[in-house]
Design a protein around this motif. Structure first.
Motif, mmCIF file in Angstrom:
data_model
loop_
_atom_site.group_PDB
_atom_site.id
_atom_site.type_symbol
_atom_site.label_atom_id
_atom_site.label_comp_id
_atom_site.label_asym_id
_atom_site.label_seq_id
_atom_site.Cartn_x
_atom_site.Cartn_y
_atom_site.Cartn_z
ATOM 1 N N PRO A 1 0.829 -1.213 0.000
ATOM 2 C CA PRO A 1 0.000 0.000 0.000
ATOM 3 C C PRO A 1 0.858 1.257 0.000
ATOM 4 O O PRO A 1 1.963 1.270 0.563
ATOM 5 C CB PRO A 1 -0.797 -0.124 1.296
ATOM 6 N N ASN A 2 0.351 2.305 -0.632
ATOM 7 C CA ASN A 2 1.049 3.584 -0.559
ATOM 8 C C ASN A 2 0.712 4.250 0.781
ATOM 9 O O ASN A 2 -0.001 3.689 1.614
ATOM 10 C CB ASN A 2 0.666 4.480 -1.736
ATOM 11 N N ALA A 3 1.205 5.450 0.969
ATOM 12 C CA ALA A 3 1.053 6.114 2.273
ATOM 13 C C ALA A 3 -0.408 6.349 2.618
ATOM 14 O O ALA A 3 -0.838 6.139 3.760
ATOM 15 C CB ALA A 3 1.819 7.435 2.262
ATOM 16 N N LYS A 4 -1.204 6.775 1.630
ATOM 17 C CA LYS A 4 -2.612 7.047 1.893
ATOM 18 C C LYS A 4 -3.362 5.774 2.252
ATOM 19 O O LYS A 4 -4.131 5.732 3.223
ATOM 20 C CB LYS A 4 -3.236 7.704 0.665
ATOM 21 N N VAL A 5 -3.126 4.703 1.472
ATOM 22 C CA VAL A 5 -3.804 3.433 1.746
ATOM 23 C C VAL A 5 -3.342 2.859 3.079
ATOM 24 O O VAL A 5 -4.134 2.263 3.830
ATOM 25 C CB VAL A 5 -3.557 2.442 0.593
ATOM 26 N N ARG A 6 -2.058 3.053 3.394
ATOM 27 C CA ARG A 6 -1.547 2.539 4.672
ATOM 28 C C ARG A 6 -2.256 3.200 5.850
ATOM 29 O O ARG A 6 -2.571 2.554 6.849
ATOM 30 C CB ARG A 6 -0.038 2.771 4.740
ATOM 31 N N ASP A 7 -2.520 4.496 5.717
ATOM 32 C CA ASP A 7 -3.257 5.191 6.779
ATOM 33 C C ASP A 7 -4.685 4.656 6.897
ATOM 34 O O ASP A 7 -5.214 4.512 8.013
ATOM 35 C CB ASP A 7 -3.283 6.698 6.496
ATOM 36 N N GLU A 8 -5.293 4.364 5.755
ATOM 37 C CA GLU A 8 -6.643 3.805 5.789
ATOM 38 C C GLU A 8 -6.657 2.437 6.454
ATOM 39 O O GLU A 8 -7.560 2.118 7.244
ATOM 40 C CB GLU A 8 -7.199 3.710 4.361
ATOM 41 N N LEU A 9 -5.648 1.617 6.140
ATOM 42 C CA LEU A 9 -5.576 0.285 6.757
ATOM 43 C C LEU A 9 -5.330 0.385 8.260
ATOM 44 O O LEU A 9 -5.905 -0.374 9.048
ATOM 45 C CB LEU A 9 -4.473 -0.534 6.099
ATOM 46 N N ASN A 10 -4.482 1.336 8.663
ATOM 47 C CA ASN A 10 -4.232 1.516 10.095
ATOM 48 C C ASN A 10 -5.501 1.966 10.823
ATOM 49 O O ASN A 10 -5.746 1.564 11.962
ATOM 50 C CB ASN A 10 -3.119 2.546 10.307
ATOM 51 N N LEU A 11 -6.299 2.795 10.153
ATOM 52 C CA LEU A 11 -7.562 3.220 10.761
ATOM 53 C C LEU A 11 -8.504 2.039 10.923
ATOM 54 O O LEU A 11 -9.162 1.887 11.964
ATOM 55 C CB LEU A 11 -8.203 4.310 9.896
ATOM 56 N N ILE A 12 -8.567 1.180 9.914
ATOM 57 C CA ILE A 12 -9.438 -0.006 9.988
ATOM 58 C C ILE A 12 -8.994 -0.924 11.127
ATOM 59 O O ILE A 12 -9.819 -1.464 11.876
ATOM 60 C CB ILE A 12 -9.419 -0.750 8.641
ATOM 61 N N MET A 13 -7.687 -1.105 11.276
ATOM 62 C CA MET A 13 -7.179 -1.993 12.333
ATOM 63 C C MET A 13 -7.417 -1.428 13.725
ATOM 64 O O MET A 13 -7.406 -2.168 14.711
ATOM 65 C CB MET A 13 -5.693 -2.257 12.117
ATOM 66 N N SER A 14 -7.631 -0.116 13.834
ATOM 67 C CA SER A 14 -7.862 0.497 15.151
ATOM 68 C C SER A 14 -9.319 0.404 15.586
ATOM 69 O O SER A 14 -9.636 0.785 16.712
ATOM 70 C CB SER A 14 -7.442 1.966 15.124
ATOM 71 N N TYR A 15 -10.192 -0.085 14.698
ATOM 72 C CA TYR A 15 -11.605 -0.195 15.058
ATOM 73 C C TYR A 15 -11.795 -1.168 16.218
ATOM 74 O O TYR A 15 -11.072 -2.163 16.354
ATOM 75 C CB TYR A 15 -12.436 -0.670 13.865
ATOM 76 N N SER A 16 -12.816 -0.894 17.033
ATOM 77 C CA SER A 16 -13.147 -1.795 18.143
ATOM 78 C C SER A 16 -13.840 -3.045 17.607
ATOM 79 O O SER A 16 -14.305 -3.066 16.459
ATOM 80 C CB SER A 16 -14.067 -1.079 19.142
ATOM 81 N N PRO A 17 -13.937 -4.098 18.405
ATOM 82 C CA PRO A 17 -14.572 -5.342 17.919
ATOM 83 C C PRO A 17 -16.030 -5.167 17.503
ATOM 84 O O PRO A 17 -16.534 -5.952 16.700
ATOM 85 C CB PRO A 17 -14.462 -6.280 19.129
ATOM 86 N N THR A 18 -16.704 -4.149 18.018
ATOM 87 C CA THR A 18 -18.118 -3.971 17.682
ATOM 88 C C THR A 18 -18.325 -3.191 16.383
ATOM 89 O O THR A 18 -19.455 -3.076 15.910
ATOM 90 C CB THR A 18 -18.835 -3.224 18.823
ATOM 91 N N HIS A 19 -17.263 -2.684 15.803
ATOM 92 C CA HIS A 19 -17.393 -1.866 14.586
ATOM 93 C C HIS A 19 -17.695 -2.770 13.385
ATOM 94 O O HIS A 19 -17.108 -3.830 13.222
ATOM 95 C CB HIS A 19 -16.106 -1.085 14.348
ATOM 96 N N ILE A 20 -18.640 -2.311 12.545
ATOM 97 C CA ILE A 20 -19.020 -3.047 11.339
ATOM 98 C C ILE A 20 -18.283 -2.446 10.150
ATOM 99 O O ILE A 20 -18.383 -1.244 9.887
ATOM 100 C CB ILE A 20 -20.547 -2.976 11.104
ATOM 101 N N LEU A 21 -17.549 -3.279 9.439
ATOM 102 C CA LEU A 21 -16.792 -2.809 8.276
ATOM 103 C C LEU A 21 -17.729 -2.566 7.098
ATOM 104 O O LEU A 21 -18.663 -3.337 6.857
ATOM 105 C CB LEU A 21 -15.735 -3.840 7.886
#
Length: 901
Positions: free
Chosen positions: A355-375
């Motif tokens: 991933p490029n820098a922008k996509v990497r930030d998006e992936l890091n945001l997704i990984m920070s979601y709590s277990p109750t978050h719906i993707l």
């Protein structure tokens, strides 16, 4: 000019039985000729043909949808002399809240006949007449007050929707346009107008003026008499024209009834039922397609669905919700997702995709979601695209599993291959993968492999939840083979339980509680599942070296618990004084027949198997004054010390057991952060759904301390037990430090868990300064008292620290902030543990199982950064400290307890 306020009541909230008062029957008819009676002998024995005031009785039945809703209710026998007047209220066996909109009362007046009527009529009775009164008018309001119902002679009431015996008939003038309803003549119109005014007067809508009311009533009586005479003339003229004299002329009988009056108009409103669960024929987990979608919102166009439509089918549109369609993805989105993923399914370049820098930030945001978050679908596609890159990131595994379409066999097969290359994951993620939303056996096996690396001490922290996770395994309880062949989790737990006595002890008792749960909330197949697991555990245990002795020890524990349950039940049910209850327990414990005086060989106590007891000390027995009368029994141990326990019968201790387990886990997490807050969670073990053991910790409640010491009671209590003239506030520094730290730890933990019903009786203080809470009957924000504080920080606690401006209180707040920050870092683990307890029949979780995890998540304030979250916690502490309501609640509780005593 502002409109006047209008109030009404919905019928769905009116839990009151349907009532109707049968007042009287008005009207006359010409008697049959004597010649007719001679020609038709059966007619002469009918009561109404013998006397115009013959005995009649009335039956009332509720109908809806052309079908009866209730049985018929009838009036009591009454002998008439001058008029047929019952004046009797009838109560029907249905509430207004249960009525459909098309409900109506089928009212039949029965005449007496020795020959009887049709085969469906009551014996020796024929219908004198019938009428059908709707319960709701054209404006959907409930009829109230007096009603004049037209009686259809010789007919039984027809309760169908298109009734042939309507009580209220609007007569039409000949030649009027369609739908125009006009009364026939001016006299009838005037009578109808006066009748409506008379009803308004009865309901209090017209002010009462006695002298004027009497004049109006006399005028109405005159008009009624005149109308009756004119109707008789009409009948006689028609009868002269008729060639048949067998039947009397047309009769105009009217039945007067009265409906209950309410302070406000009652408007029909149906119950709002929640969407049904997804059909078992299409079992989808949230790891596959997300969540159950709500019904689509839409608005009706003009003229659609109205009740007064002249064309079309009429009636109102009914929204039918199909749960299978609601859970299914949009077909266009599903096709788009398949096309997108087909590009990245077998591509060779996917393994090297970065991933490029922008996509990497998006992936890091997704990984920070709590277990109750719906993707979202887009987030799932992004995770799938960079799945090989994410195999090196342990926090991404749960998001990857949620992104896989497990219904697609090719995609599911490749997902299992990718999981095999994933780096070691944390325990909190492994527990999430064992939850109810992940039903892939490959995923659950992957999670179990991570648990194998945990030692016995760590595994014991999650054992309660892992036993609950067995409900979500694909185990066939009625199969002949062992559960280990069906479930990797069952195989793992049994293998670890047979190799460690401590684990095996708790595993055995957790299984026994589930086997004992025969409530409606526990399906029979789940109970059979746990029975099979317990059986396989015992079979595997016997195969181990020394396994037979371990099995006998567990059976001896069960016998020991049964003996204590017997005496505890007797004490609870006995109607005796406290002295006699204590003597009864002492005599029971000292009786050699009960095998408690000497226990040989020593028995590991189920509450704490590291402690072995060798006998009981009857002289130290106590019975408490609470409603369930728990007993305190003291046992001698092999180490020479005494181990006191509380045994309680009649109370479900599983909720207290869960809270103590979470507190123990949080204490372990805090100590890993080098933060020892001197927590002392006592041990609790539920031995059944209505019995259990509790470790007794020598301590005093703040209520007892306050009644013994007046000024700064907690500090005076600690000074008495730990005096030091050179120490801070006159007591030993270690004692004050223990008190400040333990107060901070319990304040934060009870705030996160939403522990309610906090008062001075369940805040306890040990002589060495350890502060702790007891009695966790209310959690997750529930509280029996209004305006209860979010955190229990009493004035007595702060005064013991030296006041809110002291250095020790400032240290207390710092400990609270450190503990809150440390627990927020481990929020995923705590949330996952609660998600595994959703189906555990814990009382406060069972009330709203879908919101239990969210209630804990709200207290963490994960949407805020660490600094803002700490400020939020500080506001909660300051608001509680300065609030007057908690002080008033404590005083009221003290008065109530003093009154009970």
């Amino acid at each position: 000019m502002a409109p006047e306020p209008f109030s009404f009541v919905k019928s769905s909230s009116l839990d009151y039985p349907v009532n109707i008062r049968i007042i009287d029957l008005e009207g006359e008819e010409k008697p049959l000729r004597f010649s007719t009676l001679l020609d038709y002998p059966k007619l002469r024995h009918i009561g109404s043909n013998q006397s115009p005031h013959s005995d009649l009785y009335v039956t009332v039945q509720v109908w809806a949808g052309s079908k009866p809703l209730t049985v018929a209710v009838q009036t009591a026998y009454k002998s008439f002399r001058a008029e047929r007047k019952w004046n009797e209220w009838l109560k029907l066996p249905v509430n207004y809240s249960q009525l459909p909109q098309n409900s109506r009362l089928a009212i039949t007046i029965w005449d007496l006949s020795p020959t009887g009527g049709k085969f469906y009529s009551p014996a020796h009775a024929i219908p004198f007449g019938g009428t059908t009164l709707p319960l709701f008018d054209e404006d959907n309001q409930l009829y109230k007050g007096r009603q004049k119902c037209r009686v259809y002679r010789h007919e039984e009431a027809d309760g169908s929707d298109n009734s042939g015996t309507p009580a209220i008939v609007m007569r039409k003038r000949a030649g009027s346009r369609k739908g125009a309803q006009v009364l026939e003549d001016k006299d009838a119109e005037e009578l109808d107008r006066l009748e409506k005014l008379f009803k308004k007067h009865e309901l209090g809508e017209i002010p009462r003026v006695d002298w004027l009311d009497q004049m109006v009533f006399r005028e109405i009586e005159k008009r009624n008499l005149a109308a009756g005479k004119s109707s008789k003339k009409g009948e006689s003229s028609k009868e002269g024209e008729s060639s048949k004299a067998e039947e009397p002329g047309p009769s105009y009988f009217t039945l007067n009834v009265e409906m209950p009056r309410f302070d406000f108009p009652v408007v029909f409103a149906d119950h709002e039922y929640p969407p049904p669960p997804v059909s078992s024929l299409m079992h989808l987990s949230s790891s596959q397609s997300g969540i159950l979608k709500p019904p689509p919102e839409f608005r009706l166009g003009p003229g659609i669905g109205g009740m007064d439509d002249d064309e079309g089918y009429g009636g109102r549109l009914i929204q039918v919700y199909d749960p299978e369609v609601g859970a299914r993805d949009n077909p266009a989105e599903s096709k788009h997702r398949r096309l997108v993923r087909s590009q990245h399914r077998n591509g060779i370049l996917d393994k090297d995709l970065k991933p490029n820098a922008k996509v990497r930030d998006e992936l890091n945001l997704i990984m920070s979601y709590s277990p109750t978050h719906i993707l979202s679908p887009e987030e799932k596609d992004l995770v799938w695209k960079f799945r090989y890159h994410l195999t090196g990131k342990k926090k991404a595994v749960t998001k990857f599993v949620k992104s896989v379409n497990w219904q697609d066999q090719a995609e599911a097969k490749q997902a299992v291959q990718v999981l095999g290359k994933w780096t070691d994951i944390d325990v909190d993620d492994a527990l999430e993968l064992l939850g109810p939303t992940f039903d892939s056996s490959a995923v659950r096996t992957f999670a179990v492999e991570r648990l194998r690396k945990a030692d016995d001490k760590e595994l014991l922290l999650y054992l309660l939840q892992l036993v609950q996770a067995l409900k979500y395994e694909h185990i066939q309880p009625d199969s002949d083979h062992e559960v280990a062949q069906d479930s990797s989790l069952a195989r793992f737990l049994i293998s670890r339980a047979v190799s460690s006595f401590v684990l095996g002890n708790y595993f055995y008792w957790y299984l026994m509680v589930e086997c004992d749960d025969k409530s409606q909330d526990q399906p029979e197949e789940i109970q059979q599942l746990y029975n099979k697991i317990a059986y396989d555990f015992m079979v595997e245990l016997v195969k181990q070296p020394g396994g037979k002795e371990t099995r006998n020890t567990l059976l001896r524990q069960a016998e020991w618990v049964a003996i204590l349950a017997k005496i505890s039940g007797e004490v609870k049910e006995a109607n005796e004084s406290m002295f006699k209850r204590v003597e009864r327990v002492k005599h029971f414990l000292a009786d050699p027949k009960n095998e408690l005086v000497t226990i040989d060989p020593p028995l590991p106590i189920p509450l704490d198997p590291s402690v072995e007891i060798i006998g009981v000390a009857p002289e130290d027995t106590t019975v408490f004054k609470s409603s369930l009368h728990p007993i305190r029994v003291v046992f001698k141990t092999t180490s020479g010390r005494k181990y006191p326990i509380l045994f309680k019968t009649g109370d479900d201790l599983r909720q207290d057991q869960l809270v103590i387990q979470i507190i123990t886990l949080m204490d372990n997490l805090l100590q890993k952060e080098n933060l020892d807050l001197k927590l002392s969670p006592y041990k609790i073990l539920a031995t059944g759904i209505s019995a259990g053991l509790t470790q007794f910790v020598p301590s005093m409640s703040f209520q007892s301390i306050a009644s013994k010491y007046r000024n700064n009671p907690a500090l005076a209590y600690l000074k008495q037990n730990n005096p030091d003239s050179h120490g801070p506030l006159g007591l030993r520094k270690e004692t004050l430090d223990t008190f400040v730290k333990s107060c901070a730890g319990y304040c934060v933990i009870t705030y996160i868990l939403g522990v309610g019903d906090r008062h001075l009786d369940n805040l306890l203080l040990a002589p060495d300064g350890h502060f702790f809470h007891a009695d966790f009957g209310y959690i997750l924000g529930r509280d029996p008292k209004p305006f209860a504080p979010a955190m229990k920080l009493s004035k007595e606690m702060v005064d013991c620290m030296g006041g809110s401006t002291s250095e020790h209180y400032r240290q207390f707040k710092q400990y609270c902030f450190l503990a809150y920050s440390a627990l927020r870092k481990n929020s995923n683990l705590i949330l996952n543990l609660f998600s595994l307890m959703v189906d555990a029949n814990i009382p406060d979780i069972k009330l709203e199982p879908d919101k239990a995890v969210l209630k804990v998540k709200e207290r963490f304030h994960l949407e805020l950064n660490e600094e803002d979250a700490i400020r939020q916690l500080e506001r909660v502490m300051d608001d509680n400290l300065n609030a007057l309501v908690p002080v008033v609640i404590d005083k009221l509780h003290e008065l109530v307890q003093a009154f009970r005593a």
